[in-house]
Structure formats: C-alpha cells, structure tokens
Design a protein around this motif. Structure first.
Motif, short mmCIF file in Angstrom:
data_model
loop_
_atom_site.label_atom_id
_atom_site.label_comp_id
_atom_site.label_asym_id
_atom_site.label_seq_id
_atom_site.Cartn_x
_atom_site.Cartn_y
_atom_site.Cartn_z
N GLY A 47 1.08 -1.06 -0.07
CA GLY A 47 -0.15 -0.12 0.11
C GLY A 47 0.78 1.34 0.04
N SER A 48 0.58 2.05 0.97
CA SER A 48 1.40 3.40 1.03
C SER A 48 2.71 3.27 1.71
N GLY A 49 2.89 2.11 2.03
CA GLY A 49 4.31 1.64 2.73
C GLY A 49 4.62 1.92 4.19
N ARG A 50 3.49 2.10 4.78
CA ARG A 50 3.72 2.58 6.43
C ARG A 50 4.74 1.46 7.09
N HIS A 51 4.48 0.25 6.79
CA HIS A 51 5.30 -0.68 7.63
C HIS A 51 6.75 -0.68 6.84
N ALA A 52 6.75 -0.74 5.62
CA ALA A 52 8.11 -0.56 4.89
C ALA A 52 9.09 0.67 5.47
N HIS A 53 8.31 1.80 5.70
CA HIS A 53 9.03 2.97 6.39
C HIS A 53 9.33 2.68 7.96
N PHE A 54 8.45 2.09 8.52
CA PHE A 54 8.73 1.68 10.11
C PHE A 54 9.88 0.76 10.09
N PHE A 55 9.94 -0.34 9.39
CA PHE A 55 11.11 -1.06 9.41
C PHE A 55 12.56 -0.28 8.90
N ALA A 56 12.47 0.47 7.86
CA ALA A 56 13.56 1.23 7.33
C ALA A 56 13.88 1.97 8.57
N GLN A 57 13.04 2.82 9.10
CA GLN A 57 13.47 3.58 10.33
C GLN A 57 14.17 2.77 11.48
N SER A 58 14.03 1.45 11.54
CA SER A 58 14.78 0.54 12.40
C SER A 58 15.77 -0.10 11.96
N ALA A 59 16.42 0.41 10.92
CA ALA A 59 17.43 -0.04 10.09
C ALA A 59 17.51 -1.49 9.33
N TYR A 60 16.14 -1.99 9.02
CA TYR A 60 15.84 -3.05 8.10
C TYR A 60 15.80 -2.76 6.83
N LYS A 61 16.37 -3.81 6.04
CA LYS A 61 16.06 -3.68 4.60
C LYS A 61 14.96 -4.04 4.23
N VAL A 62 14.13 -3.60 3.22
CA VAL A 62 12.77 -3.94 3.01
C VAL A 62 12.68 -4.04 1.52
N LEU A 63 11.83 -5.18 1.26
CA LEU A 63 11.24 -5.16 -0.28
C LEU A 63 9.86 -4.69 -0.19
N ALA A 64 9.47 -3.75 -0.71
CA ALA A 64 8.17 -3.34 -0.47
C ALA A 64 7.31 -3.59 -1.93
N VAL A 65 6.03 -4.56 -1.95
CA VAL A 65 5.59 -5.15 -3.20
C VAL A 65 4.21 -4.79 -3.24
N ASP A 66 3.44 -4.20 -4.26
CA ASP A 66 2.30 -3.84 -4.56
C ASP A 66 1.77 -3.66 -5.96
N ARG A 67 0.79 -3.82 -6.48
CA ARG A 67 0.35 -3.64 -7.90
C ARG A 67 0.53 -2.18 -7.95
#
Length: 191
Positions: A47-67
């Motif tokens: 979606g808008s990436g709320r969890h991707a940004h949350f994890f990135a802020q905690s120094a995790y690498k994130v693959l965010a996928v959506d249509r």
C-alpha cells in the motif's frame, strides 16, 4: 532457494507529516524485536508503505511490493526497494526469494497464501493481520474471498510447521469496528 538480492538507493528523503512508528500496526510493532537483525523484510501488498518505512526507520532492509506503488514511490528511502508486482497472477512473482520476515496487513489472496512460509529463512517471522469472517457486519471488505475463515492462519502455520508465537481472531473497535485475524509465527526457532 536464493536469498533476496538487495539494491540500495543513495539518500533518504524526509516525508512531511509521516510518522512510521505511529502509522504502523500495533500488531506489527509488537513483534518487530523478534525479526533477526540484518535480515531483509518483505512488505507484501505494501500500500502506502507504512510498514516498509517503519522497518527502514529501524535499519531493516525492506522489499515493498504491490500492484500500485505510486504512494510509496513518493517517499523514497535508501533501505526500501519498491517493486510493482501483480500478486494475483497464476504464477507467484516472488519465487526463489527468502526473507527474515514477511509482513502482510489488510490483504488476502488465498491461491498464493501457502507460498509465504517457504519464503522465510530459518528463524524467519511471519506477521499477518487482516480482516476475518464476520467483517461484513461492519462494512468492507465483506466479500468472503477477502476474509479469513476462523482459524485459517493457524491452519496455515500448522501446514508449514511454523511455531505460533501469538494469534488473535477478534472484534476490534479502533481504528474502525472490524473482525480481525492476526498471527505471528516463526519458521524453526527464534534467533
């Protein structure tokens, strides 16, 4: 299976009025400390990436996928790779990739549900939270294709020998009345 390859972007852009800690689901936040440090996280149907940004802020690498990735592309971050993928095609678009954690919220597509546990590395965490049977009484989604059946996430964990850390199948009042099912499970043992 090959581990997920990571590609970096140069610099983060601050997002005005965007606070990933406040926007992230409390269920997701609750289990973040179980995710192995240094691992990559899949934010499925981001979606808008709320969890991707949350994890990135905690120094995790994130693959965010959506249509549709327009909303998350507007807020780039060096630890987030964004991919536009149709998650509801006949062939699973994320074959042969592995993650330390997979996070899914407000999304259900049963034909590929059993792909998720296979994508977890040993010690990987599955955090899942979406609408459940009975939600139609409170609004959308009401289509049974988008609502988890009673115990469906527990059955998924059992089929794939995931250890359930926490599970809920509940009515919630906030942020809006809804029937919600949630699972946090680990593949193998916690690291």
């Amino acid at each position: 299976m090959k581990p997920w390859a990571w590609h970096t972007i140069n610099s983060p852009a601050p997002v005005p009025g965007h606070d990933p800690i406040l926007e992230a689901s409390s269920w997701v936040r609750r289990f973040t400390n179980l995710i192995p440090k240094g691992g990559a996280i899949l934010d499925l149907a981001c979606g808008s990436g709320r969890h991707a940004h949350f994890f990135a802020q905690s120094a995790y690498k994130v693959l965010a996928v959506d249509r549709d990735i327009a909303a998350i592309e507007d807020a780039p971050h060096p630890l987030i790779e964004v991919r536009s993928l149709d998650l509801e095609t006949t062939e699973w678009p994320l074959l042969n990739q592995q993650f330390s954690a997979i996070v899914v919220t407000n999304y259900l597509y049963r034909p590929h549900l059993d792909q998720l546990p296979a994508m977890l590395m040993d010690g990987g965490i599955l955090i899942y939270e979406t609408f459940a049977e009975g939600n139609g009484a409170f609004g959308k989604p009401s289509n049974p294709n988008f609502l988890l059946n009673t115990g469906e996430l527990l059955a998924l964990a059992a089929r794939h020998h995931l250890k359930v850390i926490a599970y809920e199948d509940i009515y919630q009042e906030q942020p809006k009345p809804a029937m919600i099912q949630r699972l946090c499970a680990v593949k193998g043992r916690l690291k």
